[in-house]
Design a protein around this motif. Structure first.
Motif, PDB file in Angstrom:
ATOM      1  N   PRO A  69       0.828  -1.213   0.000  1.00 11.30           N
ATOM      2  CA  PRO A  69       0.000   0.000   0.000  1.00 11.30           C
ATOM      3  C   PRO A  69       0.850   1.245   0.000  1.00 11.30           C
ATOM      4  CG  PRO A  69       0.102  -0.915   2.197  1.00 11.30           C
ATOM      5  CD  PRO A  69       0.833  -1.877   1.312  1.00 11.30           C
ATOM      6  N   GLY A  70       0.253   2.362  -0.430  1.00 12.12           N
ATOM      7  CA  GLY A  70       0.960   3.640  -0.432  1.00 12.12           C
ATOM      8  C   GLY A  70       1.680   3.895  -1.734  1.00 12.12           C
ATOM      9  N   ASN A  71       1.949   5.174  -2.014  1.00 13.72           N
ATOM     10  CA  ASN A  71       2.664   5.544  -3.234  1.00 13.72           C
ATOM     11  C   ASN A  71       4.097   5.936  -2.899  1.00 13.72           C
ATOM     12  OD1 ASN A  71       2.526   8.202  -2.183  1.00 13.72           O
ATOM     13  ND2 ASN A  71       0.528   8.503  -3.154  1.00 13.72           N
ATOM     14  N   ASN A  72       4.827   6.388  -3.893  1.00 12.22           N
ATOM     15  CA  ASN A  72       6.232   6.735  -3.690  1.00 12.22           C
ATOM     16  C   ASN A  72       6.403   7.879  -2.703  1.00 12.22           C
ATOM     17  OD1 ASN A  72       7.203   4.783  -5.458  1.00 12.22           O
ATOM     18  ND2 ASN A  72       6.970   6.118  -7.233  1.00 12.22           N
ATOM     19  N   ASP A  73       5.463   8.837  -2.699  1.00  9.19           N
ATOM     20  CA  ASP A  73       5.580   9.971  -1.778  1.00  9.19           C
ATOM     21  C   ASP A  73       5.487   9.512  -0.330  1.00  9.19           C
ATOM     22  OD1 ASP A  73       5.937  11.806  -3.779  1.00  9.19           O
ATOM     23  OD2 ASP A  73       3.796  12.267  -3.974  1.00  9.19           O
ATOM     24  N   PHE A  81       1.578   3.918   6.005  1.00  5.65           N
ATOM     25  CA  PHE A  81       0.920   3.589   4.746  1.00  5.65           C
ATOM     26  C   PHE A  81      -0.600   3.684   4.900  1.00  5.65           C
ATOM     27  CE2 PHE A  81       4.601   0.606   3.450  1.00  5.65           C
ATOM     28  CZ  PHE A  81       5.328   1.726   3.079  1.00  5.65           C
ATOM     29  N   PRO A  82      -1.280   4.257   3.943  1.00  6.88           N
ATOM     30  CA  PRO A  82      -2.745   4.296   4.019  1.00  6.88           C
ATOM     31  C   PRO A  82      -3.322   2.902   3.815  1.00  6.88           C
ATOM     32  CG  PRO A  82      -1.982   5.102   1.892  1.00  6.88           C
ATOM     33  CD  PRO A  82      -0.754   4.906   2.723  1.00  6.88           C
ATOM     34  N   ARG A  83      -4.561   2.714   4.235  1.00  2.00           N
ATOM     35  CA  ARG A  83      -5.206   1.416   4.102  1.00  2.00           C
ATOM     36  C   ARG A  83      -5.836   1.304   2.717  1.00  2.00           C
ATOM     37  NH1 ARG A  83      -8.141   0.625  10.032  1.00  2.00           N
ATOM     38  NH2 ARG A  83      -6.221   0.704  11.268  1.00  2.00           N
ATOM     39  N   THR A  84      -4.983   1.050   1.760  1.00  2.00           N
ATOM     40  CA  THR A  84      -5.459   1.030   0.376  1.00  2.00           C
ATOM     41  C   THR A  84      -5.587  -0.369  -0.187  1.00  2.00           C
ATOM     42  OG1 THR A  84      -3.184   1.313  -0.394  1.00  2.00           O
ATOM     43  CG2 THR A  84      -4.496   3.307  -0.120  1.00  2.00           C
ATOM     44  N   ASP A 263      -2.243   4.443  -5.487  1.00  2.00           N
ATOM     45  CA  ASP A 263      -2.166   4.369  -4.028  1.00  2.00           C
ATOM     46  C   ASP A 263      -1.608   3.011  -3.598  1.00  2.00           C
ATOM     47  OD1 ASP A 263      -4.228   2.690  -4.652  1.00  2.00           O
ATOM     48  OD2 ASP A 263      -5.763   3.732  -3.473  1.00  2.00           O
ATOM     49  N   PHE A 264      -0.836   2.389  -4.478  1.00  2.00           N
ATOM     50  CA  PHE A 264      -0.210   1.104  -4.211  1.00  2.00           C
ATOM     51  C   PHE A 264       1.041   1.008  -5.079  1.00  2.00           C
ATOM     52  CE2 PHE A 264      -2.856   0.612  -7.881  1.00  2.00           C
ATOM     53  CZ  PHE A 264      -2.090  -0.158  -8.735  1.00  2.00           C
ATOM     54  N   ALA A 265       1.821  -0.027  -4.862  1.00  2.00           N
ATOM     55  CA  ALA A 265       2.999  -0.266  -5.701  1.00  2.00           C
ATOM     56  C   ALA A 265       3.195  -1.767  -5.850  1.00  2.00           C
ATOM     57  CB  ALA A 265       4.245   0.378  -5.096  1.00  2.00           C
ATOM     58  N   VAL A 266       3.642  -2.180  -7.021  1.00  2.00           N
ATOM     59  CA  VAL A 266       3.933  -3.590  -7.285  1.00  2.00           C
ATOM     60  C   VAL A 266       5.431  -3.716  -7.499  1.00  2.00           C
ATOM     61  CG1 VAL A 266       3.430  -5.593  -8.727  1.00  2.00           C
ATOM     62  CG2 VAL A 266       1.682  -3.831  -8.403  1.00  2.00           C
TER      63      VAL A 266
END
Length: 409
Positions: A69-73, A81-84, A263-266
């Motif tokens: 979860p969360g983006n690069n920022d 991390f947000p609950r995405t 709002d996520f990353a793989v």
């Protein structure tokens, strides 16, 4: 014009001069010894750190992806991390992405685990039975979590070997109970040693069913549902990793209704290896540069001592020139002295550095190593430094006027 002295005779005179001043020669070499030993040791340690990180990442599996979860920022700023990511995301990936073989959602929390009078702070992970295959973990004793454990939200736990040693130092752990937040859990298995991944010791972790984690520890968020810490995804093979990453990204963008920033990353193992190699490669380069400064200081020390030697041997130089020695003979003699000091110091320093690297590899978990090319480069560099910093004293000695030099007798 006087005939040029044979090079062998000039070299012999240079070596005799160094032998006659053994203590000074040794002290002069000390800077090069320290410099070479520093370069070899620091580069070896830097490569050891890189090898350790790559070995740890290789344990993840070449075809494993991590959805976080969360983006690069948020990751750069270090905020929570947000609950995405929710459980439904993991279920959608498993059912709708054709290049995916298995999916293992995970919720992780740091908790105090108690067993009798003993306690330990550990990372508790709520996982599904697929976790074992996706992450290439193995069970040493007992069994791992089953579908029945997951469906029934049973209070069972599988613990790492280091956690077992802390809580149950004597006897078997299977069948015994432990407490997490005053909730009782039965130990049904002990994991095989895995080591550290991303700086976290996996052998200190505990694993419970994901449903048990939600119902008894973390709870369900009324807005988001079951929020996940991350999702481990196993692609069908290494070649499917790229397509799986692309398909997962598009699927989650649709599910999260993302128009601009994810709002996520793989992340894949290859991505992690690239990042780690960049960081550790820069670290190794920086450590090598620090050692190179020591070599530079050693070269300056050689130049200073050789300049002093020229002043002290003015009469000798004048007498040699008066007896027929050419300026080039004097130049070569002083250059040979500088080269021998630097090369011999380089060889001794290399031996010390190699010994240090071997000691680090034997005593610590760090697989410190050094390549033959680096060793040859360092020895060659020390000899080059000797020649470079020996030029000024050698030229000064070669330019001495024999008549002026003999006046000091």
């Amino acid at each position: 014009m006087a005939p040029k002295l044979p090079i062998g005779e000039t070299v012999g005179m240079a070596l005799n001069t160094l032998r006659a001043n053994r203590l000074r020669s040794l002290l002069t070499m000390l800077g090069i010894i320290i410099g070479n030993a520093s370069v070899i040791s620091l580069v070896g340690v830097g490569r050891g750190a890189q090898n350790l990180a790559e070995d740890q990442l290789s344990n993840l599996g070449a075809n494993v992806l991590f959805v976080v979860p969360g983006n690069n920022d948020t990751r750069r700023q270090g905020v929570a991390f947000p609950r995405t990511l929710v459980l439904e995301d993991a279920e959608a990936i498993a059912s709708q992405v054709p290049s995916v073989l298995r999916v293992a959602p995970q919720i992780t929390s740091s908790e105090v685990i108690q067993s009798g009078s003993r306690s330990a702070t550990s990372s508790i992970s709520g996982v599904t039975p697929e976790f074992l295959a996706v992450r290439s973990f193995e069970v040493a004793r007992g069994r791992f979590l089953s579908e029945q454990d997951e469906k029934g939200a049973r209070s069972v736990a599988v613990i790492g070997p280091d956690l077992k040693d802390k809580l149950f130092p004597t006897g078997q752990a299977i069948g015994r109970s432990l407490r997490i937040r005053n909730q009782s859990f039965e130990v049904i298995g002990v994991m095989a040693p895995k080591g550290a991944v991303f700086g976290s010791n996996q052998d200190e972790n505990a694993y419970i069913p994901l449903t048990t984690m939600v119902s008894r520890l973390t709870g369900r968020d009324p807005t988001y549902g079951v929020s996940l810490s991350f999702i481990s995804v196993e692609a069908r093979d290494e070649a499917s990793t790229g397509p799986a990453k692309f398909q997962i990204t598009n699927l989650l963008r649709q599910r999260h209704r993302i128009l601009r920033e994810d709002d996520f990353a793989v992340r894949s193992q290859k991505d992690a290896l690239t990042i780690v190699s960049t960081i550790t490669g820069g670290l190794t380069l920086m450590l090598g540069a620090i050692g190179g400064v020591s070599l530079l200081v050693g070269g300056i020390g050689i130049m200073n001592i050789m300049l002093v030697s020229v002043s002290e041997r003015t009469e000798e130089i004048g007498l040699r020139k008066a007896l027929g020695a050419r300026s080039s003979d004097v130049l070569v003699q002083f250059l040979v002295e500088s080269l021998v000091l630097a090369s011999l110091g380089g060889l001794i320093g290399t031996a010390v550095g190699l010994g240090s690297v071997a000691a680090v590899a034997a005593i610590t978990p760090l697989p410190a190593s050094i390549g033959a090319g680096t060793v040859l480069l360092t020895v060659s560099l020390s000899g080059s430094i000797g020649l470079f910093f020996g030029v000024v004293p050698a030229r000064r000695a070669a330019r001495l006027d024999p008549i002026v030099a003999l006046r000091s007798l």
